[in-house]
Scaffold this active site. Structure first.
Site, PDB file in Angstrom:
ATOM      1  N   TYR A   1       0.764  -1.107  -0.044  1.00  0.00           N
ATOM      2  CA  TYR A   1       0.143   0.105   0.136  1.00  0.00           C
ATOM      3  C   TYR A   1       1.100   1.171  -0.051  1.00  0.00           C
ATOM      4  O   TYR A   1       0.605   2.176  -0.885  1.00  0.00           O
ATOM      5  CB  TYR A   1      -0.680  -0.101   1.266  1.00  0.00           C
TER       6      TYR A   1
HETATM    7  N1  NDP Z   1      -8.684   7.337   6.797  1.00  0.00           N
HETATM    8  C1  NDP Z   1      -7.462   7.521   7.312  1.00  0.00           C
HETATM    9  O1  NDP Z   1      -7.103   7.919   8.440  1.00  0.00           O
HETATM   10  C2  NDP Z   1      -6.487   7.960   6.248  1.00  0.00           C
HETATM   11  C3  NDP Z   1      -6.816   8.029   4.845  1.00  0.00           C
HETATM   12  N2  NDP Z   1      -5.879   8.450   4.043  1.00  0.00           N
HETATM   13  C4  NDP Z   1      -6.153   8.456   2.383  1.00  0.00           C
HETATM   14  O2  NDP Z   1      -7.365   9.478   2.521  1.00  0.00           O
HETATM   15  C5  NDP Z   1      -8.123   9.303   1.311  1.00  0.00           C
HETATM   16  C6  NDP Z   1      -9.669   8.936   2.079  1.00  0.00           C
HETATM   17  O3  NDP Z   1      -9.510   8.031   3.369  1.00  0.00           O
HETATM   18  P1  NDP Z   1     -10.781   7.202   3.646  1.00  0.00           P
HETATM   19  O4  NDP Z   1     -12.145   8.207   3.554  1.00  0.00           O
HETATM   20  O5  NDP Z   1     -10.439   6.626   4.857  1.00  0.00           O
HETATM   21  O6  NDP Z   1     -10.672   6.028   2.371  1.00  0.00           O
HETATM   22  P2  NDP Z   1     -11.579   4.851   2.116  1.00  0.00           P
HETATM   23  O7  NDP Z   1     -10.660   3.548   2.708  1.00  0.00           O
HETATM   24  O8  NDP Z   1     -12.931   4.937   2.925  1.00  0.00           O
HETATM   25  O9  NDP Z   1     -11.688   4.663   0.583  1.00  0.00           O
HETATM   26  C7  NDP Z   1     -12.198   5.524  -0.142  1.00  0.00           C
HETATM   27  C8  NDP Z   1     -12.841   5.148  -1.349  1.00  0.00           C
HETATM   28  O10 NDP Z   1     -12.160   4.533  -2.061  1.00  0.00           O
HETATM   29  C9  NDP Z   1     -13.035   3.618  -3.028  1.00  0.00           C
HETATM   30  N3  NDP Z   1     -12.535   2.507  -3.350  1.00  0.00           N
HETATM   31  C10 NDP Z   1     -12.092   1.428  -3.080  1.00  0.00           C
HETATM   32  N4  NDP Z   1     -11.524   0.430  -4.002  1.00  0.00           N
HETATM   33  C11 NDP Z   1     -12.204   0.816  -5.129  1.00  0.00           C
HETATM   34  C12 NDP Z   1     -12.192   0.413  -6.206  1.00  0.00           C
HETATM   35  N5  NDP Z   1     -11.521  -0.871  -6.700  1.00  0.00           N
HETATM   36  N6  NDP Z   1     -12.493   1.390  -7.365  1.00  0.00           N
HETATM   37  C13 NDP Z   1     -12.859   2.380  -7.045  1.00  0.00           C
HETATM   38  N7  NDP Z   1     -12.963   2.999  -5.869  1.00  0.00           N
HETATM   39  C14 NDP Z   1     -12.811   2.127  -4.743  1.00  0.00           C
HETATM   40  C15 NDP Z   1     -14.323   3.418  -2.324  1.00  0.00           C
HETATM   41  O11 NDP Z   1     -15.391   3.414  -2.774  1.00  0.00           O
HETATM   42  P3  NDP Z   1     -16.676   2.808  -2.283  1.00  0.00           P
HETATM   43  O12 NDP Z   1     -17.137   2.947  -0.954  1.00  0.00           O
HETATM   44  O13 NDP Z   1     -17.809   3.457  -3.453  1.00  0.00           O
HETATM   45  O14 NDP Z   1     -16.613   1.533  -2.551  1.00  0.00           O
HETATM   46  C16 NDP Z   1     -14.017   4.018  -0.788  1.00  0.00           C
HETATM   47  O15 NDP Z   1     -15.359   4.883  -0.790  1.00  0.00           O
HETATM   48  C17 NDP Z   1      -7.568   7.668   0.892  1.00  0.00           C
HETATM   49  O16 NDP Z   1      -7.113   8.142  -0.316  1.00  0.00           O
HETATM   50  C18 NDP Z   1      -6.899   7.175   1.835  1.00  0.00           C
HETATM   51  O17 NDP Z   1      -5.652   6.390   1.316  1.00  0.00           O
HETATM   52  C19 NDP Z   1      -4.462   8.328   4.256  1.00  0.00           C
HETATM   53  C20 NDP Z   1      -3.969   8.209   5.607  1.00  0.00           C
HETATM   54  C21 NDP Z   1      -4.818   8.030   6.547  1.00  0.00           C
HETATM   55  N1  LIG Z   2      -7.883   4.060   1.688  1.00  0.00           N
HETATM   56  C1  LIG Z   2      -7.619   4.269   3.435  1.00  0.00           C
HETATM   57  N2  LIG Z   2      -6.086   4.365   3.222  1.00  0.00           N
HETATM   58  C2  LIG Z   2      -6.085   4.620   4.837  1.00  0.00           C
HETATM   59  C3  LIG Z   2      -6.770   4.391   5.714  1.00  0.00           C
HETATM   60  C4  LIG Z   2      -8.419   4.390   5.356  1.00  0.00           C
HETATM   61  O1  LIG Z   2      -9.078   3.787   6.234  1.00  0.00           O
HETATM   62  N3  LIG Z   2      -8.563   4.029   3.968  1.00  0.00           N
HETATM   63  N4  LIG Z   2      -6.438   4.376   7.137  1.00  0.00           N
HETATM   64  C5  LIG Z   2      -5.216   4.682   7.400  1.00  0.00           C
HETATM   65  C6  LIG Z   2      -4.823   4.302   8.806  1.00  0.00           C
HETATM   66  O2  LIG Z   2      -5.897   4.618   9.638  1.00  0.00           O
HETATM   67  C7  LIG Z   2      -3.967   5.176   9.521  1.00  0.00           C
HETATM   68  O3  LIG Z   2      -4.178   6.595   9.189  1.00  0.00           O
HETATM   69  C8  LIG Z   2      -3.917   5.149  10.924  1.00  0.00           C
HETATM   70  O4  LIG Z   2      -2.738   4.091  11.114  1.00  0.00           O
HETATM   71  C9  LIG Z   2      -3.854   4.843   6.386  1.00  0.00           C
HETATM   72  N5  LIG Z   2      -4.541   4.795   5.022  1.00  0.00           N
END
Ligand code: NDP
Ligand SMILES: Nc1nc2c(c(=O)[nH]1)N=C([C@H](O)[C@@H](O)CO)CN2
Length: 237
Positions: A149
Protein backbone atom coordinates in the site's frame (compact mmCIF):
# COMPACT_ATOMS: atom_id res chain seq x y z
CA UNK A 1 -23.62 20.18 -19.83
CA UNK A 2 -22.12 21.96 -16.81
CA UNK A 3 -19.06 24.21 -16.43
CA UNK A 4 -16.16 24.24 -13.95
CA UNK A 5 -17.26 21.08 -12.08
CA UNK A 6 -15.28 19.51 -9.23
CA UNK A 7 -14.73 15.77 -9.70
CA UNK A 8 -14.10 13.77 -6.51
CA UNK A 9 -13.29 10.06 -6.54
CA UNK A 10 -14.47 7.80 -3.70
CA UNK A 11 -17.25 10.29 -2.87
CA UNK A 12 -19.67 7.66 -1.59
CA UNK A 13 -18.31 7.53 1.98
CA UNK A 14 -16.07 9.06 4.62
CA UNK A 15 -13.50 11.63 3.42
CA UNK A 16 -14.68 11.69 -0.19
CA UNK A 17 -18.28 12.28 0.89
CA UNK A 18 -17.18 15.12 3.20
CA UNK A 19 -15.29 16.71 0.29
CA UNK A 20 -18.32 16.45 -2.02
CA UNK A 21 -20.67 17.88 0.63
CA UNK A 22 -18.33 20.81 1.27
CA UNK A 23 -17.88 21.83 -2.37
CA UNK A 24 -21.62 21.50 -3.03
CA UNK A 25 -22.24 23.78 -0.04
CA UNK A 26 -19.70 26.24 -1.47
CA UNK A 27 -21.80 26.34 -4.64
CA UNK A 28 -19.61 24.26 -6.94
CA UNK A 29 -21.18 21.72 -9.31
CA UNK A 30 -19.85 18.33 -8.21
CA UNK A 31 -19.23 15.01 -9.94
CA UNK A 32 -18.92 12.24 -7.36
CA UNK A 33 -17.42 8.86 -8.21
CA UNK A 34 -18.41 5.75 -6.29
CA UNK A 35 -17.55 2.07 -6.55
CA UNK A 36 -20.41 0.74 -4.39
CA UNK A 37 -23.77 2.42 -3.96
CA UNK A 38 -24.41 4.09 -0.59
CA UNK A 39 -26.90 6.25 1.29
CA UNK A 40 -24.42 9.07 0.91
CA UNK A 41 -24.50 8.69 -2.90
CA UNK A 42 -28.27 9.26 -2.85
CA UNK A 43 -27.87 12.29 -0.59
CA UNK A 44 -25.38 13.77 -3.06
CA UNK A 45 -27.75 13.10 -5.98
CA UNK A 46 -30.53 14.85 -4.08
CA UNK A 47 -28.21 17.85 -3.70
CA UNK A 48 -27.65 17.90 -7.45
CA UNK A 49 -24.34 16.07 -7.77
CA UNK A 50 -23.70 13.96 -10.85
CA UNK A 51 -22.74 10.50 -9.54
CA UNK A 52 -20.65 8.17 -11.71
CA UNK A 53 -19.68 4.58 -10.98
CA UNK A 54 -16.46 2.72 -11.78
CA UNK A 55 -14.23 -0.05 -10.48
CA UNK A 56 -10.76 1.47 -10.44
CA UNK A 57 -9.16 -1.94 -10.92
CA UNK A 58 -10.80 -2.16 -14.37
CA UNK A 59 -9.47 0.20 -17.05
CA UNK A 60 -12.52 -0.23 -19.28
CA UNK A 61 -14.78 0.73 -16.39
CA UNK A 62 -12.65 3.83 -15.82
CA UNK A 63 -12.70 4.72 -19.51
CA UNK A 64 -16.50 4.44 -19.61
CA UNK A 65 -16.72 6.69 -16.54
CA UNK A 66 -14.47 9.29 -18.20
CA UNK A 67 -16.61 9.20 -21.36
CA UNK A 68 -19.72 9.75 -19.24
CA UNK A 69 -18.07 12.77 -17.59
CA UNK A 70 -17.02 14.18 -20.97
CA UNK A 71 -20.63 13.87 -22.20
CA UNK A 72 -22.06 15.85 -19.28
CA UNK A 73 -19.32 18.35 -18.40
CA UNK A 74 -17.88 21.21 -20.48
CA UNK A 75 -15.04 21.99 -18.05
CA UNK A 76 -13.53 20.91 -14.74
CA UNK A 77 -12.42 23.26 -11.94
CA UNK A 78 -10.64 20.40 -10.13
CA UNK A 79 -10.09 16.66 -9.83
CA UNK A 80 -9.58 15.32 -6.29
CA UNK A 81 -8.19 11.77 -6.27
CA UNK A 82 -9.44 10.36 -2.98
CA UNK A 83 -10.39 6.75 -3.85
CA UNK A 84 -8.15 4.17 -2.26
CA UNK A 85 -7.88 0.65 -0.90
CA UNK A 86 -6.16 -0.02 2.41
CA UNK A 87 -5.12 -3.48 3.63
CA UNK A 88 -2.12 -5.01 5.33
CA UNK A 89 0.19 -6.92 3.02
CA UNK A 90 -0.67 -10.61 3.16
CA UNK A 91 1.91 -12.70 5.04
CA UNK A 92 1.60 -15.39 2.39
CA UNK A 93 3.53 -14.29 -0.72
CA UNK A 94 1.04 -15.95 -3.06
CA UNK A 95 -1.77 -13.86 -1.59
CA UNK A 96 0.39 -10.73 -1.45
CA UNK A 97 1.28 -10.68 -5.13
CA UNK A 98 -2.26 -9.79 -6.32
CA UNK A 99 -2.16 -6.84 -3.91
CA UNK A 100 0.54 -5.29 -6.08
CA UNK A 101 -1.88 -5.22 -9.02
CA UNK A 102 -4.77 -3.98 -6.88
CA UNK A 103 -2.85 -1.07 -5.31
CA UNK A 104 -1.03 -0.18 -8.54
CA UNK A 105 -4.30 -0.01 -10.43
CA UNK A 106 -6.27 1.98 -7.82
CA UNK A 107 -3.51 4.32 -6.62
CA UNK A 108 -1.40 4.86 -9.74
CA UNK A 109 -2.79 3.63 -13.06
CA UNK A 110 -6.34 4.93 -12.62
CA UNK A 111 -5.36 8.43 -11.38
CA UNK A 112 -3.01 8.65 -14.39
CA UNK A 113 -5.75 7.37 -16.73
CA UNK A 114 -8.32 9.85 -15.35
CA UNK A 115 -5.95 12.82 -15.48
CA UNK A 116 -4.81 12.00 -19.00
CA UNK A 117 -8.39 11.60 -20.27
CA UNK A 118 -9.75 14.71 -18.55
CA UNK A 119 -6.90 17.21 -19.03
CA UNK A 120 -8.86 18.90 -21.90
CA UNK A 121 -11.73 19.57 -19.47
CA UNK A 122 -9.29 20.99 -16.88
CA UNK A 123 -7.76 23.22 -19.57
CA UNK A 124 -11.27 24.41 -20.58
CA UNK A 125 -11.87 25.77 -17.05
CA UNK A 126 -12.57 29.51 -16.90
CA UNK A 127 -9.55 29.95 -14.56
CA UNK A 128 -6.47 28.02 -13.42
CA UNK A 129 -7.65 24.51 -12.48
CA UNK A 130 -6.39 21.94 -9.95
CA UNK A 131 -5.56 18.31 -9.45
CA UNK A 132 -5.21 17.09 -5.85
CA UNK A 133 -3.89 13.60 -5.11
CA UNK A 134 -4.50 12.26 -1.61
CA UNK A 135 -1.62 10.00 -0.62
CA UNK A 136 -0.48 9.24 2.96
CA UNK A 137 2.34 10.20 5.33
CA UNK A 138 3.30 6.53 4.87
CA UNK A 139 4.34 7.42 1.31
CA UNK A 140 7.47 9.08 2.74
CA UNK A 141 8.04 6.91 5.79
CA UNK A 142 6.42 3.50 5.20
CA UNK A 143 4.86 1.20 7.75
CA UNK A 144 6.27 -2.19 6.63
CA UNK A 145 3.06 -3.94 7.67
CA UNK A 146 1.41 -2.05 4.78
CA UNK A 147 4.48 -2.05 2.50
CA UNK A 148 2.65 -2.62 -0.81
CA UNK A 149 0.00 0.00 0.00
CA UNK A 150 2.72 2.49 1.03
CA UNK A 151 4.78 1.89 -2.11
CA UNK A 152 1.74 2.51 -4.31
CA UNK A 153 1.00 5.78 -2.50
CA UNK A 154 4.65 6.78 -2.97
CA UNK A 155 4.23 6.03 -6.66
CA UNK A 156 1.15 8.26 -6.81
CA UNK A 157 3.08 11.01 -5.05
CA UNK A 158 5.87 10.79 -7.64
CA UNK A 159 3.34 10.79 -10.49
CA UNK A 160 1.85 13.95 -8.97
CA UNK A 161 5.19 15.75 -9.30
CA UNK A 162 5.45 14.73 -12.97
CA UNK A 163 1.94 16.05 -13.60
CA UNK A 164 2.86 19.31 -11.83
CA UNK A 165 5.82 19.76 -14.21
CA UNK A 166 3.81 18.78 -17.31
CA UNK A 167 0.64 20.82 -16.66
CA UNK A 168 1.86 24.17 -15.30
CA UNK A 169 0.86 26.95 -15.50
CA UNK A 170 -2.76 26.26 -16.47
CA UNK A 171 -3.25 23.36 -14.06
CA UNK A 172 -1.85 23.18 -10.50
CA UNK A 173 -1.11 19.70 -9.10
CA UNK A 174 -0.66 19.11 -5.36
CA UNK A 175 -0.64 16.35 -2.75
CA UNK A 176 -2.31 15.96 0.63
CA UNK A 177 -0.78 13.39 3.01
CA UNK A 178 -3.32 12.42 5.68
CA UNK A 179 -2.39 10.89 9.02
CA UNK A 180 -4.92 9.33 11.45
CA UNK A 181 -8.04 10.84 9.93
CA UNK A 182 -10.69 8.11 10.24
CA UNK A 183 -9.99 4.63 11.57
CA UNK A 184 -11.55 1.60 9.93
CA UNK A 185 -14.23 -0.38 11.73
CA UNK A 186 -11.72 -3.22 12.04
CA UNK A 187 -9.20 -1.16 14.01
CA UNK A 188 -9.12 -2.41 17.62
CA UNK A 189 -9.27 0.06 20.50
CA UNK A 190 -5.71 -0.94 21.37
CA UNK A 191 -4.55 -0.21 17.82
CA UNK A 192 -6.31 3.17 17.81
CA UNK A 193 -4.78 4.04 21.18
CA UNK A 194 -1.31 3.04 19.94
CA UNK A 195 -1.63 5.19 16.81
CA UNK A 196 -2.89 8.21 18.72
CA UNK A 197 -0.16 7.81 21.36
CA UNK A 198 2.30 8.28 18.48
CA UNK A 199 0.45 11.34 17.18
CA UNK A 200 1.61 14.65 18.65
CA UNK A 201 -1.85 16.24 18.65
CA UNK A 202 -3.28 12.98 20.01
CA UNK A 203 -6.70 12.68 18.38
CA UNK A 204 -8.45 11.12 15.36
CA UNK A 205 -8.99 14.09 13.09
CA UNK A 206 -12.16 13.25 11.19
CA UNK A 207 -12.50 14.42 7.55
CA UNK A 208 -12.70 18.18 8.13
CA UNK A 209 -8.92 18.86 8.19
CA UNK A 210 -8.62 17.17 4.78
CA UNK A 211 -11.48 19.29 3.45
CA UNK A 212 -9.75 22.42 4.77
CA UNK A 213 -6.45 21.38 3.13
CA UNK A 214 -8.09 20.67 -0.24
CA UNK A 215 -10.00 23.96 -0.18
CA UNK A 216 -6.82 25.86 0.70
CA UNK A 217 -4.93 24.28 -2.21
CA UNK A 218 -7.65 25.25 -4.67
CA UNK A 219 -7.67 28.80 -3.27
CA UNK A 220 -3.88 29.28 -3.36
CA UNK A 221 -2.61 30.50 -6.75
CA UNK A 222 1.04 29.91 -5.87
CA UNK A 223 1.24 26.21 -4.96
CA UNK A 224 2.00 23.40 -7.38
CA UNK A 225 4.07 20.30 -6.66
CA UNK A 226 3.38 20.89 -2.96
CA UNK A 227 3.10 17.93 -0.57
CA UNK A 228 1.02 18.86 2.48
CA UNK A 229 0.91 16.58 5.58
CA UNK A 230 -2.34 16.70 7.55
CA UNK A 231 -1.39 14.24 10.25
CA UNK A 232 -1.44 15.75 13.76
CA UNK A 233 2.35 15.51 13.74
CA UNK A 234 2.39 11.71 13.47
CA UNK A 235 5.14 11.72 10.83
CA UNK A 236 7.56 13.17 13.43
CA UNK A 237 7.28 10.27 15.89
N1 NDP B 1 -8.68 7.29 6.89
C1 NDP B 1 -7.44 7.63 7.26
O1 NDP B 1 -7.11 7.73 8.47
C2 NDP B 1 -6.40 7.90 6.21
C3 NDP B 1 -6.76 8.06 4.87
N2 NDP B 1 -5.78 8.29 3.92
C4 NDP B 1 -6.18 8.51 2.53
O2 NDP B 1 -7.23 9.48 2.49
C5 NDP B 1 -8.18 9.10 1.46
C6 NDP B 1 -9.57 8.99 2.08
O3 NDP B 1 -9.52 8.07 3.17
P1 NDP B 1 -10.83 7.21 3.56
O4 NDP B 1 -12.05 8.05 3.41
O5 NDP B 1 -10.55 6.53 4.84
O6 NDP B 1 -10.81 6.15 2.37
P2 NDP B 1 -11.62 4.76 2.27
O7 NDP B 1 -10.75 3.63 2.72
O8 NDP B 1 -12.93 4.96 2.91
O9 NDP B 1 -11.75 4.61 0.66
C7 NDP B 1 -12.23 5.68 -0.12
C8 NDP B 1 -13.04 5.14 -1.25
O10 NDP B 1 -12.21 4.43 -2.17
C9 NDP B 1 -13.10 3.68 -2.96
N3 NDP B 1 -12.53 2.48 -3.56
C10 NDP B 1 -11.95 1.45 -2.93
N4 NDP B 1 -11.66 0.48 -3.83
C11 NDP B 1 -12.09 0.93 -5.05
C12 NDP B 1 -12.11 0.41 -6.37
N5 NDP B 1 -11.62 -0.80 -6.65
N6 NDP B 1 -12.64 1.16 -7.35
C13 NDP B 1 -13.14 2.39 -7.10
N7 NDP B 1 -13.17 2.95 -5.89
C14 NDP B 1 -12.65 2.21 -4.87
C15 NDP B 1 -14.26 3.27 -2.05
O11 NDP B 1 -15.44 3.50 -2.79
P3 NDP B 1 -16.84 2.78 -2.41
O12 NDP B 1 -17.09 3.13 -0.99
O13 NDP B 1 -17.80 3.39 -3.38
O14 NDP B 1 -16.61 1.30 -2.61
C16 NDP B 1 -14.12 4.17 -0.84
O15 NDP B 1 -15.28 4.88 -0.54
C17 NDP B 1 -7.65 7.81 0.86
O16 NDP B 1 -6.91 8.09 -0.31
C18 NDP B 1 -6.74 7.26 1.93
O17 NDP B 1 -5.72 6.41 1.41
C19 NDP B 1 -4.45 8.32 4.24
C20 NDP B 1 -4.06 8.16 5.54
C21 NDP B 1 -5.01 7.98 6.61
N1 LIG C 1 -7.88 4.09 1.84
C1 LIG C 1 -7.50 4.22 3.13
N2 LIG C 1 -6.22 4.48 3.43
C2 LIG C 1 -5.86 4.56 4.74
C3 LIG C 1 -6.79 4.41 5.76
C4 LIG C 1 -8.15 4.17 5.41
O1 LIG C 1 -9.04 4.05 6.27
N3 LIG C 1 -8.45 4.09 4.08
N4 LIG C 1 -6.43 4.48 7.08
C5 LIG C 1 -5.16 4.56 7.41
C6 LIG C 1 -4.84 4.35 8.88
O2 LIG C 1 -5.98 4.54 9.67
C7 LIG C 1 -3.81 5.21 9.43
O3 LIG C 1 -4.05 6.50 9.12
C8 LIG C 1 -3.78 5.07 10.95
O4 LIG C 1 -2.76 4.23 11.26
C9 LIG C 1 -4.08 4.79 6.42
N5 LIG C 1 -4.57 4.77 5.07
Amino acid sequence: MQDDMIFITGAGRRVGYALAEYFLTQGHPVIGHHHRESVECEKLRQRGALMVQANFEDEDSVQQMCAQIESQCRSLRAIIHNASAFTKTHADAEQALPQFDQFYRIHMRTPWQINTALIPLLRACSRVSDIVHITDIYADNPNPVYDVYCASKAGLQNLSLSFAKQLAPKIKVNVIQPGPILFKEWHSEAAKKAVLSETLLGFEAGPEPIVKAASALLDNPYQTGAIIPVDGGRRLT
